[in-house]
Design a protein around this motif. Structure first.
Motif, PDB file in Angstrom:
ATOM      1  N   LYS A 153      44.414  -5.170 -19.534  1.00 17.09           N
ATOM      2  CA  LYS A 153      43.766  -3.911 -19.947  1.00 17.09           C
ATOM      3  C   LYS A 153      43.547  -2.955 -18.757  1.00 17.09           C
ATOM      4  CE  LYS A 153      39.346  -3.734 -18.205  1.00 17.09           C
ATOM      5  NZ  LYS A 153      39.484  -4.532 -17.078  1.00 17.09           N
ATOM      6  N   ILE A 179      40.836   0.484 -18.060  1.00 17.45           N
ATOM      7  CA  ILE A 179      39.843   1.421 -18.585  1.00 17.45           C
ATOM      8  C   ILE A 179      40.354   2.816 -18.243  1.00 17.45           C
ATOM      9  CG2 ILE A 179      37.440   2.200 -18.442  1.00 17.45           C
ATOM     10  CD1 ILE A 179      36.618  -0.662 -17.816  1.00 17.45           C
ATOM     11  N   GLU A 237      34.248   4.002 -17.125  1.00 16.15           N
ATOM     12  CA  GLU A 237      33.712   2.809 -16.462  1.00 16.15           C
ATOM     13  C   GLU A 237      32.441   3.180 -15.700  1.00 16.15           C
ATOM     14  OE1 GLU A 237      36.432   4.823 -15.546  1.00 16.15           O
ATOM     15  OE2 GLU A 237      37.714   3.124 -15.040  1.00 16.15           O
ATOM     16  N   HIS A 238      31.609   2.241 -15.474  1.00 15.51           N
ATOM     17  CA  HIS A 238      30.281   2.398 -14.847  1.00 15.51           C
ATOM     18  C   HIS A 238      29.306   3.178 -15.738  1.00 15.51           C
ATOM     19  CE1 HIS A 238      30.784   0.347 -11.053  1.00 15.51           C
ATOM     20  NE2 HIS A 238      32.012   0.829 -11.003  1.00 15.51           N
ATOM     21  N   VAL A 295      29.516   3.384 -18.738  1.00 15.13           N
ATOM     22  CA  VAL A 295      29.377   2.526 -19.912  1.00 15.13           C
ATOM     23  C   VAL A 295      28.168   1.596 -19.774  1.00 15.13           C
ATOM     24  CG1 VAL A 295      30.903   0.617 -19.128  1.00 15.13           C
ATOM     25  CG2 VAL A 295      30.786   1.174 -21.550  1.00 15.13           C
ATOM     26  N   VAL A 296      27.823   1.270 -18.538  1.00 13.30           N
ATOM     27  CA  VAL A 296      26.661   0.406 -18.291  1.00 13.30           C
ATOM     28  C   VAL A 296      25.377   1.106 -18.758  1.00 13.30           C
ATOM     29  CG1 VAL A 296      25.319  -0.668 -16.401  1.00 13.30           C
ATOM     30  CG2 VAL A 296      27.828  -0.710 -16.338  1.00 13.30           C
ATOM     31  N   GLY A 299      41.481  -6.643 -11.399  1.00 19.53           N
ATOM     32  CA  GLY A 299      40.669  -5.852 -12.322  1.00 19.53           C
ATOM     33  C   GLY A 299      41.402  -5.416 -13.577  1.00 19.53           C
ATOM     34  N   SER A 308      30.595  -7.766 -20.673  1.00 24.19           N
ATOM     35  CA  SER A 308      30.303  -6.759 -21.693  1.00 24.19           C
ATOM     36  C   SER A 308      31.162  -6.988 -22.933  1.00 24.19           C
ATOM     37  CB  SER A 308      30.555  -5.359 -21.145  1.00 24.19           C
ATOM     38  OG  SER A 308      31.927  -5.206 -20.857  1.00 24.19           O
ATOM     39  N   ASP A 361      36.848  -6.379 -21.968  1.00 32.55           N
ATOM     40  CA  ASP A 361      38.122  -6.986 -21.557  1.00 32.55           C
ATOM     41  C   ASP A 361      38.695  -7.842 -22.684  1.00 32.55           C
ATOM     42  OD1 ASP A 361      37.444  -5.900 -19.141  1.00 32.55           O
ATOM     43  OD2 ASP A 361      37.916  -7.684 -17.974  1.00 32.55           O
ATOM     44  N   THR A 402      32.828  -6.719  -9.256  1.00 36.50           N
ATOM     45  CA  THR A 402      32.306  -5.781 -10.260  1.00 36.50           C
ATOM     46  C   THR A 402      30.780  -5.739 -10.172  1.00 36.50           C
ATOM     47  OG1 THR A 402      34.194  -6.168 -11.705  1.00 36.50           O
ATOM     48  CG2 THR A 402      32.225  -5.295 -12.747  1.00 36.50           C
ATOM     49  N   VAL A 434      28.553  -2.423  -9.492  1.00 35.82           N
ATOM     50  CA  VAL A 434      27.560  -1.988 -10.483  1.00 35.82           C
ATOM     51  C   VAL A 434      26.188  -1.842  -9.817  1.00 35.82           C
ATOM     52  CG1 VAL A 434      26.320  -2.703 -12.589  1.00 35.82           C
ATOM     53  CG2 VAL A 434      28.805  -2.850 -12.505  1.00 35.82           C
ATOM     54  N   GLY A 449      38.340   0.571 -13.761  1.00 36.49           N
ATOM     55  CA  GLY A 449      37.493  -0.614 -13.600  1.00 36.49           C
ATOM     56  C   GLY A 449      36.393  -0.363 -12.590  1.00 36.49           C
ATOM     57  N   ALA A 450      36.112  -1.394 -11.798  1.00 37.39           N
ATOM     58  CA  ALA A 450      34.926  -1.339 -10.939  1.00 37.39           C
ATOM     59  C   ALA A 450      35.068  -0.414  -9.743  1.00 37.39           C
ATOM     60  CB  ALA A 450      34.607  -2.756 -10.459  1.00 37.39           C
TER      61      ALA A 450
HETATM   62  O1  PMV Z   1      35.907  -5.040 -13.402  1.00 36.49           O
HETATM   63  P1  PMV Z   1      36.482  -4.464 -14.653  1.00 36.49           P
HETATM   64  O2  PMV Z   1      37.802  -3.844 -14.487  1.00 36.49           O
HETATM   65  O3  PMV Z   1      36.414  -5.398 -15.822  1.00 36.49           O
HETATM   66  O4  PMV Z   1      35.596  -3.200 -15.064  1.00 36.49           O
HETATM   67  C1  PMV Z   1      34.222  -3.157 -14.928  1.00 36.49           C
HETATM   68  C2  PMV Z   1      33.704  -1.986 -15.706  1.00 36.49           C
HETATM   69  C3  PMV Z   1      32.323  -1.573 -15.288  1.00 36.49           C
HETATM   70  O5  PMV Z   1      31.990  -0.476 -16.111  1.00 36.49           O
HETATM   71  C4  PMV Z   1      32.288  -1.139 -13.849  1.00 36.49           C
HETATM   72  C5  PMV Z   1      31.305  -2.685 -15.470  1.00 36.49           C
HETATM   73  C6  PMV Z   1      31.009  -3.079 -16.928  1.00 36.49           C
HETATM   74  O6  PMV Z   1      30.380  -4.153 -17.127  1.00 36.49           O
HETATM   75  O7  PMV Z   1      31.336  -2.343 -17.859  1.00 36.49           O
END
Ligand code: PMV
Length: 309
Positions: A7, A9, A13-14, A16-17, A85, A129, A132, A172, A176, A256-257
């Motif tokens: 996958k 994103i 990302e971020h 979304v937290v 990632g 979360s 993935d 990650t 975060v 991603g992160a």
């Molecule tokens: O590490 P990845 O690619 O699975 O992405 C993390 C995505 C974040 O938004 C940074 C963290 C999260 O838990 O959603």
């Protein structure tokens, strides 16, 4: 043969937290797994058995006990980069679980499948979360909201992506917490950026559904700017984004992160080749992936919903 997707994103990302939706999509590259009856339960990667005392073996045992399967040899083959990632671990979890379920003749809903896979993921990530695993299982393009699950999106046109590895990924968890620390120090600025990302994700979703690729690309660039302001970019990520845009990408950003890991670029009318050539010449490992609407699966309950057309 059971299959699962890697996958990326695409936006959000971020953020979304903090409750903002994120858009993600399944890659053509991923993981295959086949379960065959055996004397004892075994998990093999390209013919090599995993070590008894490894996290992978623990995750396998967790899934086996939930599927309630007999003894199977599960052969796994991974055709995507791992540890950068792109969700390889979740894709392996989905493929292995599907292989065991197929061998048992079980036909669970996507939600049931993902519930089992979450036990695989917890061995590696503590409190995932779920984005993935959901993307690995569904493919296509999805909107993910923390605590609410995923909605499959209908794409107005095919997406051609180019993906580069811009460096070893950061943890990650650490990235975060770095964003959380930034938020503590700059509350007002953080909230403004968060609202900007919320709006851009809303618009990005409309662009995807309408097939407005240049609009979507611009929003990727904008998202990259906002992520850089949270100190998530690196010189190599910036280089990859610049090279991609110069080679005709409609947009490019970290995925991603951040702090390393991968860059995703949306190819323009010349396709992904010029982007891949530019990255390869600069020494970056890279590949292309098409995103097309995935097969409509069984209507999953609760956490997973189909977007009405
Ligand atoms: O590490 P990845 O690619 O699975 O992405 C993390 C995505 C974040 O938004 C940074 C963290 C999260 O838990 O959603």
């Amino acid at each position: 043969m059971a299959r699962a997707f890697g996958k990326v994103i695409l936006n959000g990302e971020h953020a979304v937290v903090y409750g903002v939706p994120a858009l993600a999509c399944g890659l053509q590259r991923g993981v295959s797994a086949l379960a065959t009856r055996s004397e004892s339960a075994e998990l093999l990667f390209d013919g090599k058995a995993v070590e008894a005392e490894s996290d992978t073996k623990r995750a396998f045992d967790a899934v086996r006990s939930l599927v309630g399967s007999g003894a199977y040899r599960v052969d796994v083959s991974v055709d995507m980069p791992c540890g950068v990632g792109l969700g390889a671990s979740a894709a392996i979890g989905v493929a292995v679980t599907r292989a065991l379920l197929d061998a048992e003749g079980a036909r669970p809903s996507s939600a049931e499948l993902l519930e089992i896979v979450s036990h695989w993921e917890r061995v590696f990530h503590g409190n995932p979360s779920g984005v993935d695993a959901a993307t690995a299982a569904l493919g296509g393009c999805v909107r993910f909201v923390k605590g609410q699950g995923v909605t499959r999106l209908r794409l107005g046109s095919r997406l051609q992506l180019a993906i580069a590895v811009a460096g070893p990924p950061s943890s990650t968890l650490e990235m975060v917490s770095q964003v959380r620390a930034f938020r503590e120090r700059n509350r007002e600025q953080f909230e403004r950026s968060l609202e900007a990302i919320r709006t851009l994700v809303q618009n990005a979703e409309l662009c995807l559904e309408a097939g407005d690729l240049s609009g979507f690309g611009r929003l990727m660039d904008y998202n990259q700017m906002l992520l850089s302001a949270w100190f998530l970019s690196t010189p190599a990520i910036e280089d990859c984004c610049r090279l991609a845009r110069e080679a005709g990408a409609l947009g490019a950003k970290l995925t991603g992160a951040g702090g390393g890991g991968c860059v995703v670029a949306l190819a323009g009318e010349d396709g992904p080749e010029p982007i891949l050539r530019a990255w390869t010449a600069a020494g970056f490992q890279c590949f292309e992936s098409d995103v097309v609407d995935s097969q409509p699966g069984p209507a999953p309950a609760g956490q997973l919903t189909e977007q009405s057309p």
